[in-house]
Motif scaffolding. Structure first.
Motif, PDB file in Angstrom:
ATOM      1  N   ASP A 107      52.374  58.036  35.242  1.00 21.66           N
ATOM      2  CA  ASP A 107      52.424  58.129  36.625  1.00 21.66           C
ATOM      3  C   ASP A 107      52.684  59.574  37.009  1.00 21.66           C
ATOM      4  O   ASP A 107      53.027  59.458  38.103  1.00 21.66           O
ATOM      5  CB  ASP A 107      53.079  57.068  37.185  1.00 21.66           C
ATOM      6  N   GLY A 108      52.094  60.499  36.438  1.00 23.90           N
ATOM      7  CA  GLY A 108      52.368  61.876  36.868  1.00 23.90           C
ATOM      8  C   GLY A 108      53.222  62.488  35.825  1.00 23.90           C
ATOM      9  O   GLY A 108      53.548  62.263  34.782  1.00 23.90           O
ATOM     10  N   ILE A 109      53.853  63.711  36.508  1.00 23.40           N
ATOM     11  CA  ILE A 109      54.755  64.657  35.361  1.00 23.40           C
ATOM     12  C   ILE A 109      56.189  64.296  35.848  1.00 23.40           C
ATOM     13  O   ILE A 109      56.458  64.340  36.915  1.00 23.40           O
ATOM     14  CB  ILE A 109      54.463  65.928  35.910  1.00 23.40           C
ATOM     15  N   ARG A 110      56.761  64.036  34.824  1.00 22.29           N
ATOM     16  CA  ARG A 110      58.258  64.082  35.071  1.00 22.29           C
ATOM     17  C   ARG A 110      58.992  65.281  34.991  1.00 22.29           C
ATOM     18  O   ARG A 110      58.855  65.916  33.764  1.00 22.29           O
ATOM     19  CB  ARG A 110      58.888  62.761  34.141  1.00 22.29           C
ATOM     20  N   LEU A 111      60.107  65.550  35.659  1.00 19.74           N
ATOM     21  CA  LEU A 111      60.684  66.728  35.512  1.00 19.74           C
ATOM     22  C   LEU A 111      61.695  66.636  34.220  1.00 19.74           C
ATOM     23  O   LEU A 111      61.898  67.422  33.597  1.00 19.74           O
ATOM     24  CB  LEU A 111      61.859  66.997  36.671  1.00 19.74           C
ATOM     25  N   ASN A 112      62.138  65.123  34.008  1.00 17.75           N
ATOM     26  CA  ASN A 112      62.626  64.815  32.667  1.00 17.75           C
ATOM     27  C   ASN A 112      62.181  64.041  31.879  1.00 17.75           C
ATOM     28  O   ASN A 112      62.012  62.617  32.575  1.00 17.75           O
ATOM     29  CB  ASN A 112      64.249  64.579  32.980  1.00 17.75           C
ATOM     30  N   PRO A 113      61.232  64.243  30.762  1.00 20.66           N
ATOM     31  CA  PRO A 113      60.425  63.161  30.028  1.00 20.66           C
ATOM     32  C   PRO A 113      61.175  62.092  29.791  1.00 20.66           C
ATOM     33  O   PRO A 113      60.198  60.997  30.018  1.00 20.66           O
ATOM     34  CB  PRO A 113      60.140  64.152  28.945  1.00 20.66           C
ATOM     35  N   GLU A 114      62.574  62.066  29.786  1.00 19.58           N
ATOM     36  CA  GLU A 114      62.961  60.745  29.254  1.00 19.58           C
ATOM     37  C   GLU A 114      63.166  60.020  30.606  1.00 19.58           C
ATOM     38  O   GLU A 114      63.519  58.687  30.539  1.00 19.58           O
ATOM     39  CB  GLU A 114      64.579  61.292  28.853  1.00 19.58           C
ATOM     40  N   ASP A 115      63.332  60.660  31.693  1.00 19.43           N
ATOM     41  CA  ASP A 115      63.701  59.787  32.819  1.00 19.43           C
ATOM     42  C   ASP A 115      62.540  59.303  33.698  1.00 19.43           C
ATOM     43  O   ASP A 115      61.873  59.846  34.498  1.00 19.43           O
ATOM     44  CB  ASP A 115      64.599  60.812  33.752  1.00 19.43           C
ATOM     45  N   GLU A 116      62.501  57.998  33.662  1.00 24.43           N
ATOM     46  CA  GLU A 116      61.256  57.295  34.518  1.00 24.43           C
ATOM     47  C   GLU A 116      61.173  57.733  36.030  1.00 24.43           C
ATOM     48  O   GLU A 116      59.976  57.760  36.540  1.00 24.43           O
ATOM     49  CB  GLU A 116      61.472  55.793  34.193  1.00 24.43           C
ATOM     50  N   ASN A 117      62.395  58.081  36.732  1.00 22.51           N
ATOM     51  CA  ASN A 117      62.456  58.036  37.966  1.00 22.51           C
ATOM     52  C   ASN A 117      62.394  59.637  38.350  1.00 22.51           C
ATOM     53  O   ASN A 117      62.611  59.826  39.700  1.00 22.51           O
ATOM     54  CB  ASN A 117      63.657  57.518  38.565  1.00 22.51           C
TER      55      ASN A 117
END
Lengths: 289, 289, 289, 289, 289, 289
Positions: free
Chosen positions: D209-219
């Motif tokens: 659902d896009g790019i995560r600032l922290n790949p581990e953190d879904e939110n």
């Protein structure tokens, strides 16, 4: 002040005609004595240039006048006659084509161009404008050589010249499918061309000031004549000579869609302007009943 | 015959102007005494309809004349004054808008339409035509309420109406971005609009027959005045009162591309036709040096 | 997530209407209580600007509301009455024209322009839009003065404004060939104009939320009514008062080519958007059988 | 009533986007898990058909997904490997071309056409769309066969299809001047094509659902990322794997004139509609600093 | 000198055809042995590129040839047979689509593009070109699976490609409204397409040099055959096998407006040029009686 | 079969020229012995009609040939001589105009029209095509009367005729602002016209087969000559007489944008076709270095 008011009335009279004739085509047959009067010629071409300037599309058809006979004389071409009518043999036809197609035609073109118009001179051969054939004289079966009559008109080249803002100047010469060249009556060509072009007006500039109800009486000019009146005059023999083909062409033209036809004197000053932009006009107008 | 020749000369004089002005825009400011003379009004709108007929695009800007004061009186609106100048407060402005935007504007529209023209009346709010602001009087810092000046003109709606062959009739009212309505000097609106429309001519129809070199001397009207001559007259105080904003608008308009500006008397018969289609004209023309 | 899905469904419902109505004309009659509620007015004009933005062509017809009576009162114009009906005499008509043609009309124009729309306000005189005549009351032969009815509509000026991307705002005033001005029922003008413009929709924004099958019962609003149902309601006397001319205009409009006609409450939030872009709508739609 | 108001707000939010995106081109890269989920596929193509309906020009670039491997397996084509990377030899390339250019491409075309869209499927050979060459791996000089990279794009055929109202569906295959066929990364093709088409948007539909600032953190999904932020994430190694070519194509596209680029999850319902017509969107948008 | 004269005569013979065929569409069915002969293929595509260069619009319809069987064999797809006719089951159809729609189609596209033509390859699904249905065999009621027949042709996409100066290359595959894919006889597709495109010519490039009056006699080729002659030959059983659908398509095409249909040998050098630009041609032309 | 292959090769050679020359203008100067050979003339006009048919725009400039002298003799015009050069006095000029402008010009027109071309014959006066002046001979200050040189070309009328699909046929006559008519060298007119028309080719049809490196040696014809080679030949005196103005016009034309200039023998069969549609050509081509 009075002068101002008079000017204003001329303008108020003329203005609606401008609108009415904008983009319309006028076929003007020019011949007779004007052809040899430098001043009248210049005035005429000035008026024609003015017409073009205000959005009317003049188309000029010219005759030959005395120039043809002069050249025949110079070349010592002897004319043959049949039943008193001159025969246009091959040699004569070549002279006619040279005089009509170049001497007279290009002189008109050059004069208009000097007056800032843009004229282009063509004859009936150009663009297949006039398909002609030998003229038949049904009454007495004679052969006058290369005297022609119109078989059909393809007005495309004239329409193209108009669309490109030129003033077409047309010599009344045509040819048949075998390549024979014919000399055709200029009045007839003007009439047929006006029909083919769906012209608004067909105007004959002549040496007389219209049609007289009584040929003897100078003051008997008719301003407007209907078909039935004209036919009556013809039957009574009051229209004769060179006027007859003009009148017949007018009748044919009006029957086939040309809105108004006029016979004017080219000897008056600025006859075209007065005829076109004033309510009364100065010659004879022939209209449908 | 002489009459014919005179008619022909009027036509020969007028014809080139037709061509020259075809498709061109003339902004005509109409105000003063003509507004209350039914016959002059009718003549004027006839002439404007004729101009449209021959391809010129007239645009009318009108003032308010005595009708505004009459309505203020009827409504018993009392005017306040500052330094002797009347203040246009909110209540006054509403009256001005009703009189200019409906009573006068739609009367002109209806009269032209009865003469077979096609007029559309708008004010400076329509299509965002005039963006206005409160007029500043730099010399003496007074507040005259909703007296406005032009910030900018967006001539699109007028150009659209012209392109659709309407005669635009414009009431000199504008508004600012907050929705305040302003009454603007009609002479100024006409001048700015002529510039924005790249008009060929800006014409003021007034109660006098042009600019006099000597205000006292009836016969001292100047036919043409250059910038330097006009400025000289202004400096010498010979141009005053209601003539001043007209002259200043003329100067601004010519500086910014309007080809010719005219100040004419609307009290003469057919002043527009005589000014436009004759070589001499009847008022004063202001041109660049 | 649920919120997303709901948004998506609104969009999926709305999208086909965008395509369906692109380039189509909607005539919107606006009157009643909205005219005096600043917030409702602003919302309405925002919605109309949005419609224009997405390719729909809104045309506004407005009534006069209480402003006319206020002005008549201010001017101390005393109304005459015939059979209990007010007579619109010359003086009253002048007030009506000023209020409808300037005060109200230009206020709408200015509000839309502030919202980045481009409105142009005209009345039925402009561009010859509405040809009117004195209204005849066949039942009891009375003369109510300058109360008019529509003789014919020439929608050209409205079509031109639409083609140039303006939102036309129309005051229901017309004139006859003699130049008399008439006040015409705005509901009727909207209906006739929708027909002349071949509009997709005719929408009446009123003070009620549509047509009730039982006038007493708030919850009896009909979503869709066919011709036969509507006629039945009229015969039974369940449609009365100001609703009657609206319903009759709807019937006439649908019979003559307007695809859909609507009667909505202008007091709801964003009634136009909800009516146009949702499957259910919020008022009563009158359609052909 | 509350429901009505919410609907109205969705519309008010969406309407300006309709206008803004009318006639604009969106390049949509479609790949990953959606390709094998019939319901998601159908929803996606419905949304794309809706976009077309409201005047947006979608262009689809598709990848191959698992279908290529399945076909290679069926045909018992054994893959060679160099440095652990699979080599696309001639035989493999033929399979890739058949699966991408016919099986997948024409399935998309047929599905859109069933939904009343008008799709046309082409590959990079058609109309000389993609000129390719063997991809060079500068770091380790290996030869992976017919793995290609884009030399140049001639978008004429795609522009022609758009102009004729088709939805172009493009298989990422190109050829060189010698007639060799190459398999090219679909993300790269989408990016280059968006640039060549001067597209408004480049949209990657992926499995996340896009790019995560922290790949581990879904939110930790970022709604908007600027160039400098994105580069920082790349340097820190937080963008890896299949996301990398997408992000790099986004950066290149935005640098060369594509207005906005998006990375969305194709697994959400109606992701295109929500991203395009709501203010917030649902994925990550990458924009210029 | 003799060489010059001969060249001149070829040119004089060819020139009128250039004019006659300028802007006209030729549907060319290409199949049989040419498909596997690299030199013939190259010559053919060179000639087709030349045709495009001089203003003719060639449209290519291709068959599948031996490539389909090869791929079926590779994939070990076992064909079922009904009444001795092969059944095209789902698995077979997928192979047919891959080979026709990608392998063969894109190879033709790439070859033409290398010769500076601009080809675009599509199948009957693209742009809704061919609506197909399961072919019925009325005589013996058998089910051959996804063997299709043409329900209707929407030639818009082909016309669009022609208008944008592309050479369309068409794989004879269609689908029905349920999304089922069908393999259709390429000769039939070519004939139906020629009719839908109002093509000037329909040309079958085959392995034989036209129709022989006596199948056994090499020298009995007919240059021109009328409907009655062709029907006579069919009745006498002299036209059989693969020639029959070609001849029937020719008859149908000529009946429905295709001007001329040709059956030529694709094994001759430059058969298209010789057939199109010489008076005699090299194959058999089928024309209306 | 061999004959087929040879035909095919002629076509393959010719086809690219069709495309290359489509819509291009060729100015063809025609003079010398062809003018009196009926068969050669007919062949030439057939070829010119074919060129028109395939989209090339031929423009013919003709000279006068022996016909002028014949007519001067018939009319017993005695020529005066200055320094051995004949003076074109007024009388002579009138003859020249009649022969060039009518006899020859209209004969060409009629012949082309019989061959289904559409020719229109004009001279330099028509449409203001050629503005001329008296030619000055700077070396020896003599007055040869109405021998003219080109001041300027306004190609509008020729462009209009081309745009309307006519073949313009031009007599080399011009006039000055005073209305004097001049006879101008036809080779020079052709060259200047080619420049003004931005022609693709300027072709001189002469009595010799190009330029010989050694005037004595029949086999020394050069196929292509560059500027430096041509200048060398002129300096060495190997180009003389009537060839000199042609060569100089070629040099001037190529310097000013005419792509290719040719000097061919009009006595060969179909020289235009062979020069235009074969790689080798049959005369001498003069090109830029």
């Amino acid at each position: 002040m009075k002068e101002y008011i008079e000017k204003a009335y001329v303008l108020i009279e003329a203005l609606p005609y401008f609108n009415q004739f904008n983009g319309k085509t006028f076929v003007i047959k020019y011949g007779g004595s004007i052809m040899t009067d430098e001043k009248l010629k210049k005035n005429l071409f000035e008026d024609i240039s003015l017409l073009k300037l205000v959005g009317i599309n003049p188309v000029i058809v010219h005759g030959g006048g005395p120039a043809i006979n002069e050249m025949l004389k110079k070349l010592q071409v002897k004319s043959k006659f049949v039943n008193g009518l001159r025969v246009t043999d091959q040699e004569t036809m070549e002279v006619v084509e040279m005089v009509l197609g170049a001497s007279i035609n290009k002189e008109i073109v050059a004069m208009i161009n000097q007056l800032r118009g843009k004229a282009v001179g063509i004859c009936g051969k150009d663009g297949g404008l006039i398909k002609a054939t030998k003229k038949r004289f049904p009454d007495n079966d004679i052969d006058l050589g290369f005297v022609g009559e119109v078989v059909s008109i393809d007005p495309t080249i004239v329409e193209n010249l108009i669309a490109n803002d030129y003033i077409p100047v047309i010599a009344p010469i045509g040819c048949d499918d075998e390549g024979n060249t014919y000399n055709i009556n200029a009045d007839t060509v003007a009439g047929k061309l006006a029909i083919a072009l769906k012209a608004e007006k067909l105007i004959y500039l002549t040496d007389v000031d219209g049609i007289r109800l009584n040929p003897e009486d100078e003051n008997s000019r008719a301003s407007v004549l209907s078909f039935s009146e004209i036919k009556d005059l013809i039957e009574k023999g009051k229209i004769q000579g060179g006027m007859l083909p003009k009148v017949e062409s007018c009748i044919e033209a009006v029957s086939q869609g040309v809105v108004r036809t006029h016979i004017l004197s080219g000897l008056l000053p600025h006859p075209l302007l007065l005829e076109i932009f004033t309510d009364q006009g100065i010659g004879t107008m022939i209209v449908n009943d």
